[in-house]
Design a protein around this motif. Sequence first.
Motif, PDB file in Angstrom:
ATOM      1  N   ILE A   1       0.875  -1.171   0.000  1.00 55.09           N
ATOM      2  CA  ILE A   1       0.000   0.000   0.000  1.00 55.09           C
ATOM      3  C   ILE A   1       0.911   1.219   0.000  1.00 55.09           C
ATOM      4  N   ARG A   2       0.631   2.157  -0.896  1.00 54.76           N
ATOM      5  CA  ARG A   2       1.447   3.366  -1.003  1.00 54.76           C
ATOM      6  C   ARG A   2       0.635   4.586  -0.596  1.00 54.76           C
ATOM      7  N   PHE A   3       1.190   5.387   0.305  1.00 53.45           N
ATOM      8  CA  PHE A   3       0.580   6.678   0.642  1.00 53.45           C
ATOM      9  C   PHE A   3       1.520   7.773   0.159  1.00 53.45           C
TER      10      PHE A   3
ATOM     11  N   ILE B   1       5.901   2.972  -0.343  1.00 50.36           N
ATOM     12  CA  ILE B   1       6.244   4.364  -0.050  1.00 50.36           C
ATOM     13  C   ILE B   1       5.206   4.952   0.915  1.00 50.36           C
ATOM     14  N   GLY B   2       5.689   5.560   1.980  1.00 45.82           N
ATOM     15  CA  GLY B   2       4.798   6.230   2.936  1.00 45.82           C
ATOM     16  C   GLY B   2       4.067   5.284   3.879  1.00 45.82           C
ATOM     17  N   VAL B   3       4.270   4.001   3.707  1.00 45.20           N
ATOM     18  CA  VAL B   3       3.640   3.026   4.602  1.00 45.20           C
ATOM     19  C   VAL B   3       4.729   2.108   5.157  1.00 45.20           C
TER      20      VAL B   3
ATOM     21  N   GLY C   1      14.518   6.037   2.603  1.00 41.06           N
ATOM     22  CA  GLY C   1      13.442   5.362   3.320  1.00 41.06           C
ATOM     23  C   GLY C   1      13.817   3.924   3.617  1.00 41.06           C
ATOM     24  N   ASN C   2      12.816   3.094   3.764  1.00 42.68           N
ATOM     25  CA  ASN C   2      13.038   1.701   4.153  1.00 42.68           C
ATOM     26  C   ASN C   2      14.032   0.988   3.227  1.00 42.68           C
ATOM     27  N   VAL C   3      13.773   1.009   1.945  1.00 41.50           N
ATOM     28  CA  VAL C   3      14.609   0.249   1.014  1.00 41.50           C
ATOM     29  C   VAL C   3      16.038   0.798   0.985  1.00 41.50           C
TER      30      VAL C   3
ATOM     31  N   MET D   1      22.790   9.517  -0.546  1.00 40.83           N
ATOM     32  CA  MET D   1      21.401   9.145  -0.247  1.00 40.83           C
ATOM     33  C   MET D   1      20.572  10.398  -0.529  1.00 40.83           C
ATOM     34  N   SER D   2      19.264  10.231  -0.654  1.00 42.55           N
ATOM     35  CA  SER D   2      18.471  11.396  -1.063  1.00 42.55           C
ATOM     36  C   SER D   2      17.065  11.347  -0.461  1.00 42.55           C
ATOM     37  N   ASP D   3      16.331  12.426  -0.616  1.00 37.41           N
ATOM     38  CA  ASP D   3      14.876  12.382  -0.428  1.00 37.41           C
ATOM     39  C   ASP D   3      14.261  13.240  -1.521  1.00 37.41           C
ATOM     40  N   SER D   4      12.978  13.535  -1.412  1.00 39.25           N
ATOM     41  CA  SER D   4      12.362  14.214  -2.550  1.00 39.25           C
ATOM     42  C   SER D   4      12.828  15.663  -2.689  1.00 39.25           C
ATOM     43  N   ASP D   5      13.605  16.168  -1.721  1.00 39.02           N
ATOM     44  CA  ASP D   5      14.096  17.552  -1.830  1.00 39.02           C
ATOM     45  C   ASP D   5      15.503  17.660  -2.430  1.00 39.02           C
TER      46      ASP D   5
ATOM     47  N   SER E   1      16.604   3.638  -5.247  1.00 38.83           N
ATOM     48  CA  SER E   1      15.758   3.071  -4.186  1.00 38.83           C
ATOM     49  C   SER E   1      14.695   4.051  -3.711  1.00 38.83           C
ATOM     50  N   ALA E   2      14.294   4.990  -4.591  1.00 35.50           N
ATOM     51  CA  ALA E   2      13.293   5.978  -4.167  1.00 35.50           C
ATOM     52  C   ALA E   2      11.950   5.755  -4.866  1.00 35.50           C
ATOM     53  N   THR E   3      11.897   5.998  -6.190  1.00 35.74           N
ATOM     54  CA  THR E   3      10.576   5.969  -6.836  1.00 35.74           C
ATOM     55  C   THR E   3      10.685   5.718  -8.334  1.00 35.74           C
TER      56      THR E   3
ATOM     57  N   GLY F   1      12.915  -9.335  -2.830  1.00 33.74           N
ATOM     58  CA  GLY F   1      13.174  -9.833  -1.472  1.00 33.74           C
ATOM     59  C   GLY F   1      12.121  -9.374  -0.476  1.00 33.74           C
ATOM     60  N   GLY F   2      11.584  -8.178  -0.682  1.00 32.78           N
ATOM     61  CA  GLY F   2      10.587  -7.639   0.244  1.00 32.78           C
ATOM     62  C   GLY F   2       9.334  -8.502   0.267  1.00 32.78           C
ATOM     63  N   VAL F   3       8.795  -8.736  -0.913  1.00 32.18           N
ATOM     64  CA  VAL F   3       7.569  -9.529  -0.954  1.00 32.18           C
ATOM     65  C   VAL F   3       7.865 -10.990  -0.603  1.00 32.18           C
TER      66      VAL F   3
HETATM   67  P1  NDP Z   1       9.757   4.993   1.875  1.00 31.60           P
HETATM   68  O1  NDP Z   1       8.530   5.798   1.959  1.00 31.60           O
HETATM   69  O2  NDP Z   1      10.267   4.325   3.100  1.00 31.60           O
HETATM   70  O3  NDP Z   1      10.942   5.851   1.249  1.00 31.60           O
HETATM   71  C1  NDP Z   1      10.817   6.446   0.004  1.00 31.60           C
HETATM   72  C2  NDP Z   1      12.040   7.309  -0.242  1.00 31.60           C
HETATM   73  O4  NDP Z   1      12.018   7.771  -1.572  1.00 31.60           O
HETATM   74  C3  NDP Z   1      12.080   8.539   0.641  1.00 31.60           C
HETATM   75  O5  NDP Z   1      13.405   8.918   0.852  1.00 31.60           O
HETATM   76  C4  NDP Z   1      11.346   9.560  -0.203  1.00 31.60           C
HETATM   77  O6  NDP Z   1      11.663  10.903   0.092  1.00 31.60           O
HETATM   78  C5  NDP Z   1      11.844   9.196  -1.579  1.00 31.60           C
HETATM   79  N1  NDP Z   1      10.835   9.547  -2.580  1.00 31.60           N
HETATM   80  C6  NDP Z   1       9.544   9.140  -2.613  1.00 31.60           C
HETATM   81  N2  NDP Z   1       8.915   9.698  -3.647  1.00 31.60           N
HETATM   82  C7  NDP Z   1       9.817  10.454  -4.274  1.00 31.60           C
HETATM   83  C8  NDP Z   1       9.770  11.269  -5.424  1.00 31.60           C
HETATM   84  N3  NDP Z   1       8.642  11.410  -6.132  1.00 31.60           N
HETATM   85  N4  NDP Z   1      10.917  11.901  -5.809  1.00 31.60           N
HETATM   86  C9  NDP Z   1      12.056  11.752  -5.099  1.00 31.60           C
HETATM   87  N5  NDP Z   1      12.159  11.003  -3.991  1.00 31.60           N
HETATM   88  C10 NDP Z   1      11.058  10.360  -3.604  1.00 31.60           C
HETATM   89  O7  NDP Z   1       9.455   3.892   0.738  1.00 31.60           O
HETATM   90  P2  NDP Z   1      10.231   2.532   0.439  1.00 31.60           P
HETATM   91  O8  NDP Z   1      11.661   2.676   0.777  1.00 31.60           O
HETATM   92  O9  NDP Z   1       9.439   1.443   1.022  1.00 31.60           O
HETATM   93  O10 NDP Z   1      10.045   2.419  -1.150  1.00 31.60           O
HETATM   94  C11 NDP Z   1      11.008   2.921  -2.075  1.00 31.60           C
HETATM   95  C12 NDP Z   1      10.832   2.238  -3.416  1.00 31.60           C
HETATM   96  O11 NDP Z   1      11.020   0.828  -3.251  1.00 31.60           O
HETATM   97  C13 NDP Z   1       9.459   2.387  -4.070  1.00 31.60           C
HETATM   98  O12 NDP Z   1       9.619   2.397  -5.476  1.00 31.60           O
HETATM   99  C14 NDP Z   1       8.748   1.103  -3.666  1.00 31.60           C
HETATM  100  O13 NDP Z   1       7.692   0.764  -4.541  1.00 31.60           O
HETATM  101  C15 NDP Z   1       9.900   0.110  -3.767  1.00 31.60           C
HETATM  102  N6  NDP Z   1       9.732  -1.137  -3.051  1.00 31.60           N
HETATM  103  C16 NDP Z   1       9.503  -1.152  -1.694  1.00 31.60           C
HETATM  104  C17 NDP Z   1       9.383  -2.341  -1.031  1.00 31.60           C
HETATM  105  C18 NDP Z   1       9.245  -2.404   0.452  1.00 31.60           C
HETATM  106  O14 NDP Z   1       9.342  -3.514   0.992  1.00 31.60           O
HETATM  107  N7  NDP Z   1       9.053  -1.309   1.162  1.00 31.60           N
HETATM  108  C19 NDP Z   1       9.405  -3.635  -1.742  1.00 31.60           C
HETATM  109  C20 NDP Z   1       9.732  -3.509  -3.148  1.00 31.60           C
HETATM  110  C21 NDP Z   1       9.860  -2.301  -3.758  1.00 31.60           C
HETATM  111  P3  NDP Z   1      10.681  11.804   1.016  1.00 31.60           P
HETATM  112  O15 NDP Z   1      10.950  11.359   2.409  1.00 31.60           O
HETATM  113  O16 NDP Z   1      11.086  13.190   0.726  1.00 31.60           O
HETATM  114  O17 NDP Z   1       9.286  11.489   0.565  1.00 31.60           O
END
Ligand code: NDP
Length: 444
Positions: A91-93, A165-167, A237-239, A257-261, A317-319, A371-373
């Motif tokens: 689930i993605r928020f 993402i977000g969950v 984030g998590n991944v 490493m990065s985030d959306s900023d 590992s972001a999006t 690996g996650g699933v």
């Molecule tokens: P998180 O929410 O834990 O982390 C997401 C990270 O990516 C954050 O650093 C976030 O930054 C950044 N991010 C999200 N959206 C954007 C964007 N539009 N532009 C730039 N940076 C962005 O999510 P996960 O780590 O769980 O997921 C990351 C990726 O891995 C996704 O593609 C997800 O589908 C995939 N994935 C996750 C799995 C899991 O087990 N969690 C399993 C398989 C794949 P900010 O904090 O600023 O939002």
Amino acid sequence: MNATNVLEDLKRRFPNEPEYHQAVEEVLSTIEEEYNKHPEFDKVNLIERLCIPDRVYQFRVTWVDDQGNVRTNMGYRVQHNNAIGPYKGGIRFHASVNLGILKFLAFEQTFKNSLTTLPMGGGKGGSDFSPRGKSNAEVMRFCQAFMLELWRHIGPETDVPAGDIGVGGREVGYMFGMYKKLTREFTGTLTGKGLEFGGSLIRPEATGYGNIYFLQEMLKTRGQDLKGKVCLISGSGNVAQYTAEKVIELGGKVVTMSDSDGYIYDPDGIDREKLDYIMELKNLYRGRIREYAEKYGCKYVPGAKPWGEKADIALPSATQNELNGDHARQLVANGVIAVSEGANMPSTPEAIRVFQEAKILYAPGKAANAGGVSVSGLEMTQNAIKLGWTKEEVDERLKSIMRNIHEACVKYGTEPDGYINYVKGANVAGFMKVAKAMMAQGIV
Ligand code: NDP
């Protein structure tokens, strides 16, 4: 099957869903040849039945913020295909969530889950709610309101959601609490749960660790390993966090490493202690990656991706679509030898072409982040038998699953010149199992 015709038809019937079209195009273009060796598939229009989700639930989620304002968001669950097991997917928020994005993710998930060899179908869900900047109480109220609608569509043998993402653990916990209250049953209907209530050891680590186990297998094919390799990671984030943890453990050096900023570049490498800081910053204080640069006095680049920095390995590992053709050319020019995707579909089709033309190791998320699933599947098994396995046991199973996925990619993706096309390998291997199961189950 003519891949172009199928895709054009889907585009006409489902316009304005570019990510869904992109994911379908990638799969169709790589399985077309294999598919056409089986005329029995086309006789029952298998391809359309596989591309179009079984069903989609769409609902309004209403909640009250801390100021007493009544807020509304959209909620979705895409149940894509359950030929080989109950629907399964995160689930993605995130503010960007829409139906097209969830359809691409659910489609991808179907092939990924097939590759794991565990009995899981494909699904995905989410909302355009953004947890960013929300209080704990707001996140809880939202999760409860979301589950108030979703609960009737899921179940341990029907559809088992997880995080994305977000969950993370917090959101899964809140949703599980509401689900349990509504159903008056304690079942393993969500995965990624807390360890105290049915969660599996290694689930939080699984996607990142699994990606690095897969990368190790790829590197082995070229007589290489991770030791001393400089790695670019996007996301925090998590991944991203557990990808970094495993790279550090295996002697690699993580410099971004990065985030959306924006992203941070630390030429000395993010070591264990610095990673602990990032984990606390992101998971506890929900801060911004910029704060890392302020604390450790390194470079912070706002509004940019890390792909221009020099490195040996890139681990997006972001999006989705966070790495485009220009980024890919830059990576190749800088001597990158491998790209392994923790995120789902982070590389654009042009970027993938650049990697493959340069004959570097390139693993699509469908294989590398499975690996996650996989550990979610192991969590379902542990819940079903009402037992919990040790960390070592789960990790060993995860390694073995990632090795098997790699083997399947080699089997179906090795080209005449010896280059392993992991995209083709993953798509064909994932597709064949689902296709055979669908054929055996008749036209439904
Ligand atoms: P998180 O929410 O834990 O982390 C997401 C990270 O990516 C954050 O650093 C976030 O930054 C950044 N991010 C999200 N959206 C954007 C964007 N539009 N532009 C730039 N940076 C962005 O999510 P996960 O780590 O769980 O997921 C990351 C990726 O891995 C996704 O593609 C997800 O589908 C995939 N994935 C996750 C799995 C899991 O087990 N969690 C399993 C398989 C794949 P900010 O904090 O600023 O939002």
